[in-house]
Scaffold this active site. Sequence first.
Site, PDB file in Angstrom:
ATOM      1  N   GLU A   9       0.797  -1.235   0.000  1.00  0.00           N
ATOM      2  CA  GLU A   9       0.000   0.000   0.000  1.00  0.00           C
ATOM      3  C   GLU A   9       0.826   1.281   0.000  1.00  0.00           C
ATOM      4  O   GLU A   9       0.396   2.293  -0.525  1.00  0.00           O
ATOM      5  CB  GLU A   9      -0.946   0.015   1.208  1.00  0.00           C
ATOM      6  CG  GLU A   9      -2.159  -0.880   1.046  1.00  0.00           C
ATOM      7  CD  GLU A   9      -3.130  -0.746   2.203  1.00  0.00           C
ATOM      8  OE1 GLU A   9      -3.370   0.386   2.658  1.00  0.00           O
ATOM      9  OE2 GLU A   9      -3.643  -1.776   2.667  1.00  0.00           O
ATOM     10  N   ASP A  82      -2.618  -4.244   3.397  1.00  0.00           N
ATOM     11  CA  ASP A  82      -2.732  -4.415   4.856  1.00  0.00           C
ATOM     12  C   ASP A  82      -3.618  -5.605   5.228  1.00  0.00           C
ATOM     13  O   ASP A  82      -4.597  -5.909   4.522  1.00  0.00           O
ATOM     14  CB  ASP A  82      -3.296  -3.146   5.497  1.00  0.00           C
ATOM     15  CG  ASP A  82      -2.248  -2.052   5.622  1.00  0.00           C
ATOM     16  OD1 ASP A  82      -1.063  -2.348   5.371  1.00  0.00           O
ATOM     17  OD2 ASP A  82      -2.611  -0.911   5.967  1.00  0.00           O
ATOM     18  N   ASP A  84      -6.248  -6.373   6.850  1.00  0.00           N
ATOM     19  CA  ASP A  84      -7.552  -6.074   7.455  1.00  0.00           C
ATOM     20  C   ASP A  84      -8.588  -5.944   6.338  1.00  0.00           C
ATOM     21  O   ASP A  84      -8.294  -6.193   5.165  1.00  0.00           O
ATOM     22  CB  ASP A  84      -7.494  -4.809   8.319  1.00  0.00           C
ATOM     23  CG  ASP A  84      -7.003  -3.588   7.562  1.00  0.00           C
ATOM     24  OD1 ASP A  84      -6.957  -3.627   6.308  1.00  0.00           O
ATOM     25  OD2 ASP A  84      -6.662  -2.579   8.208  1.00  0.00           O
ATOM     26  N   GLU A  86     -10.056  -3.320   4.976  1.00  0.00           N
ATOM     27  CA  GLU A  86      -9.726  -2.308   3.959  1.00  0.00           C
ATOM     28  C   GLU A  86      -8.648  -2.834   3.022  1.00  0.00           C
ATOM     29  O   GLU A  86      -8.730  -2.668   1.800  1.00  0.00           O
ATOM     30  CB  GLU A  86      -9.260  -1.013   4.632  1.00  0.00           C
ATOM     31  CG  GLU A  86     -10.343  -0.241   5.355  1.00  0.00           C
ATOM     32  CD  GLU A  86     -11.428   0.286   4.425  1.00  0.00           C
ATOM     33  OE1 GLU A  86     -11.099   0.740   3.310  1.00  0.00           O
ATOM     34  OE2 GLU A  86     -12.611   0.238   4.819  1.00  0.00           O
ATOM     35  N   TYR A 300       1.487  -4.788  13.177  1.00  0.00           N
ATOM     36  CA  TYR A 300       0.377  -4.032  12.592  1.00  0.00           C
ATOM     37  C   TYR A 300      -0.403  -3.276  13.666  1.00  0.00           C
ATOM     38  O   TYR A 300      -0.685  -3.813  14.735  1.00  0.00           O
ATOM     39  CB  TYR A 300      -0.554  -4.970  11.830  1.00  0.00           C
ATOM     40  CG  TYR A 300      -1.546  -4.244  10.967  1.00  0.00           C
ATOM     41  CD1 TYR A 300      -1.120  -3.332  10.009  1.00  0.00           C
ATOM     42  CD2 TYR A 300      -2.911  -4.453  11.117  1.00  0.00           C
ATOM     43  CE1 TYR A 300      -2.030  -2.651   9.209  1.00  0.00           C
ATOM     44  CE2 TYR A 300      -3.828  -3.783  10.318  1.00  0.00           C
ATOM     45  CZ  TYR A 300      -3.378  -2.883   9.376  1.00  0.00           C
ATOM     46  OH  TYR A 300      -4.286  -2.201   8.590  1.00  0.00           O
ATOM     47  N   ARG A 302      -3.499  -1.720  13.622  1.00  0.00           N
ATOM     48  CA  ARG A 302      -4.967  -1.701  13.727  1.00  0.00           C
ATOM     49  C   ARG A 302      -5.453  -3.071  14.178  1.00  0.00           C
ATOM     50  O   ARG A 302      -5.586  -3.978  13.375  1.00  0.00           O
ATOM     51  CB  ARG A 302      -5.596  -1.288  12.396  1.00  0.00           C
ATOM     52  CG  ARG A 302      -5.277   0.159  12.013  1.00  0.00           C
ATOM     53  CD  ARG A 302      -5.809   0.545  10.645  1.00  0.00           C
ATOM     54  NE  ARG A 302      -5.442   1.916  10.319  1.00  0.00           N
ATOM     55  CZ  ARG A 302      -4.296   2.259   9.737  1.00  0.00           C
ATOM     56  NH1 ARG A 302      -3.417   1.321   9.406  1.00  0.00           N
ATOM     57  NH2 ARG A 302      -4.022   3.523   9.482  1.00  0.00           N
ATOM     58  N   HIS A 347      -4.962 -10.807  13.861  1.00  0.00           N
ATOM     59  CA  HIS A 347      -3.709 -10.119  14.127  1.00  0.00           C
ATOM     60  C   HIS A 347      -3.246 -10.415  15.546  1.00  0.00           C
ATOM     61  O   HIS A 347      -3.971 -10.978  16.351  1.00  0.00           O
ATOM     62  CB  HIS A 347      -3.872  -8.604  13.990  1.00  0.00           C
ATOM     63  CG  HIS A 347      -4.522  -8.185  12.713  1.00  0.00           C
ATOM     64  ND1 HIS A 347      -5.305  -7.068  12.613  1.00  0.00           N
ATOM     65  CD2 HIS A 347      -4.506  -8.745  11.482  1.00  0.00           C
ATOM     66  CE1 HIS A 347      -5.749  -6.952  11.371  1.00  0.00           C
ATOM     67  NE2 HIS A 347      -5.280  -7.953  10.674  1.00  0.00           N
TER      68      HIS A 347
END
Length: 695
Positions: A9, A82, A84, A86, A300, A302, A347
């Site tokens: 990203e 990432d 997740d 998104e 990570y 989040r 995660h």
Amino acid sequence: MANSLIIVESPAKVKTISKFLGKNYTIDATMGHLIDMPKSSLGVDVEHDYEPKYITIRGKGELLSKLKKEAKKADKIYLATDPDREGEAISWHLKNELDKDKNNQNKISRISFNEITKNAVKTALKNPREIDMNLVNAQQARRVMDRLVGYTISPLLWKKIRKGLSAGRVQSAALKLIADRENEIAGFVPEEYWSLDAELEAGRKKLMAAFYGKGKKQVPANEAEVQEIIDAIGSEDFIVSDIRRSERRKKAPLPFTTSTMQQEAAKLLGFPTSKTMRIAQSLYEGVNVKDHGTIGLITYLRTDSTRIAEEADAQAKAFIAEKYGDAYVASENQEKKQGEVRIQDAHEAIRPTYLTISPQEAKESLQRDEFRLYQLIYHRFLASRMQPAVYDTESVRLDAAGYTFTLSGSRRKFDGFLTVYMSEEDKVEKDVSLPELEVGARLKNAGFHPEQHFTQPPAHYTEASLVKALEEDGIGRPSTYAPTIGTLLARRYITKEKKNIFVTELGQAVNEMMVGNFPQIVDTAFTANMESLLDSVADGQIEWKTIIENFYPDLEEAVNKANEEVEKITIKDEETDVVCDKCGRHMVIKYGPHGKFLACPGFPECRNTKPYIEYAGFLCPSCGRECIKRRSKKGRIFYSCSGYPDCSYMTWTKPKDAAAGKKKEGDIYVMPDTADKNMAEQAAITEPQEPKESN
């Protein structure tokens, strides 16, 4: 050898990952989302199964074309966005674009990793997978729902209150939470109560015993009740009636989740949530550390999981045993037991990727605030794998005239995790030692110390306490807390004074309209239930469009009704003492894309505007003129002399020994017309440089 393309990203990850892989790997970045719904329209076909319309984001066409060209040359394509929802959606959209070339269709895989280390990246490459459509659909459901709320209610706010306003599923629920607290504070009626301490003498030592009650716990309501107790005891000695000694264990904290990291960074470092996330992103993606090159320092950022990988747990315990001794190593895994597993629990908690790189070793390579946050994360993780702190406690009950008073003592006998990590509460906790006492001992009464108190209203929210409340009520997700608070501040619905958050008049007006016309949207239970439904989509238990089908008709009906029934609300602009030099009216404070400015209320007849600048409250140490507050291009406040360019004094922080100015801090500074250009140049060109860690 096969030529592989890895797409991440951000450019920072490109630099970090390139260090781990050989020449057969090309690494490029999407720079966030490439595909999204259009900004110019609703982007959801509510007449045909709520199908979202996706387009290439303006300005991303050239980048997408570049990625397609690189994909043609690659034998294998790994989508490494990432880990997740998104990130999964970004990979899905990109795969759809790359699949338009049939030659790409059998060579695209999805990989994900929780930390940017050589081992994690190579392990991910050995274990490619397909796009997880459950995660993609959870993201689509959230995106479509938020678009429907924002794009249908926001125009109503523009029409009924003021242009530039917005509503949102999470944003509006958060605003109601803050407004409710403000209303609670405003309606609070303080109640009187008293405390009573008895000063006692045990040999040469003086002790202060607190009043407990008569047979049961009591709190004196007024001075008369206190005086009745004092009169009943008089000068009578106090007799020790009971002594209880025990051991108290203070558990080590859990490793950071996104929420707890934001809360602790706000309390201990004074960071706004947006700053914490920005710095954590940098630490995760990679920073250049002396003797190590560009490396990701944390996992990570989040996550709402407190889980730690077995390998990392074992490494941490070995590290603690070597540095602090076996007695400090946690005897069992102190992982939080959670009733349900969410996507974020795939995660780990937030932890350092390399325990061997201590904060002190990394210090000279980091910006000051990067170092402070890394140090906080590093020590919190170590603490989570350590033994509890142990205290010897002593509780003494004393009787006089039928009344009971108490003494409490506490002494830390094993520091455990406190060796490396202390919260705000831990830092102020002190050992309290009591003299050797025994049951039946008589202590001399040396007098009483009564004190009047009043109950206090609930505290105003701070960013830390608001994040905690949002998490407890299930409003939003870890990744949404910072942007939600940022939006509320940007829309001027709330304001911050020091650390406290207050609702503005505009925020109250918006909240009242939302509560009156869209009670479901701002209801915390509804918002929390929606988050639960999104989790169910991510788990593959619910079709995502079913949520939208059950939600939108009621929303549409409420919007139509409000459009017809709600009257326009007028919010007056804040008037200042600054007189318009064109027409003589008092100028008012307006808000633009870059913050406050002064405008003439006579618009459109008079179009005069001026920059909004405040006095700093102190005199320039160089020339003695008044200093003023300015904002850098990054939005950070700095202080400069109002005499620029004659005097070029500037500083990030207020000098401690500067003389007080004639103008109070916050008074409006009226910029002379001749200074306008000079001041603009000063703010844009000669602002102070970002400081490095210098301690």
